[in-house]
Design a protein around this motif. Sequence first.
Motif, mmCIF file in Angstrom:
data_model
loop_
_atom_site.group_PDB
_atom_site.id
_atom_site.type_symbol
_atom_site.label_atom_id
_atom_site.label_comp_id
_atom_site.label_asym_id
_atom_site.label_seq_id
_atom_site.Cartn_x
_atom_site.Cartn_y
_atom_site.Cartn_z
ATOM 1 N N GLU A 1 -0.074 -34.572 -23.225
ATOM 2 C CA GLU A 1 0.370 -34.096 -21.912
ATOM 3 C C GLU A 1 -0.201 -34.972 -20.800
ATOM 4 O O GLU A 1 0.494 -35.342 -19.859
ATOM 5 N N ARG A 2 -1.472 -35.322 -20.905
ATOM 6 C CA ARG A 2 -2.103 -36.148 -19.877
ATOM 7 C C ARG A 2 -1.495 -37.547 -19.830
ATOM 8 O O ARG A 2 -1.264 -38.098 -18.748
ATOM 9 N N ARG B 1 4.395 -40.789 -15.793
ATOM 10 C CA ARG B 1 5.323 -40.367 -14.741
ATOM 11 C C ARG B 1 4.807 -40.773 -13.363
ATOM 12 O O ARG B 1 5.572 -41.259 -12.511
ATOM 13 N N VAL B 2 3.511 -40.600 -13.132
ATOM 14 C CA VAL B 2 2.921 -40.968 -11.845
ATOM 15 C C VAL B 2 3.040 -42.469 -11.627
ATOM 16 O O VAL B 2 3.401 -42.928 -10.533
ATOM 17 N N PHE C 1 1.889 -37.402 -18.164
ATOM 18 C CA PHE C 1 1.723 -37.213 -16.724
ATOM 19 C C PHE C 1 1.373 -38.531 -16.047
ATOM 20 O O PHE C 1 1.962 -38.895 -15.019
ATOM 21 N N LEU C 2 0.441 -39.277 -16.619
ATOM 22 C CA LEU C 2 0.040 -40.546 -16.027
ATOM 23 C C LEU C 2 1.185 -41.561 -16.028
ATOM 24 O O LEU C 2 1.336 -42.331 -15.077
ATOM 25 N N LYS D 1 -2.581 -28.313 -20.096
ATOM 26 C CA LYS D 1 -3.068 -29.497 -19.401
ATOM 27 C C LYS D 1 -4.227 -30.173 -20.127
ATOM 28 O O LYS D 1 -4.591 -31.289 -19.809
#
Length: 143
Positions: free
Chosen positions: A117-118, A124-125, A121-122, A112
Amino acid sequence: KPQEKPKDSGKVTITKTFDFAGEEIKVTKEVDSNSKEAKSFLKQQEKLQSAAPGSSPTVSGVKRPSGMSSLLGKIGAKKQKMSTLEKSKLDWENFKEEEGIVEELAIHNRGKDGYIERKAFLERVDHRQFEIERDIRLSRMKP
């Protein structure tokens, strides 16, 4: 010129010479003796060694140079050129090894804490939020 030094551990050390900005850069890499790179390197070494003996005439057991052509061949031998990106990568790898930060970088970039990776993730959100808002807008328009 490439050189190899076989070791007992099944590894082969390959040393290559490159030309970078007029300087001679030597790159040493250690690979498994079973890898494709090691096998091709060993074949190339065998070809060079088999071509070298018997190329110059001998007089009373002493080898004589073949003249100007051999000297010019040695002087004019082209070295592989190295790009700026390859040189930068080589310098970075050497720096990591000298400072002993290879493991620390691997740990930091894993999981993480990694930048990529961050960002994923952002994204996808953000995409999920957009789909939820789109569904709400579409549901309001139909009735």
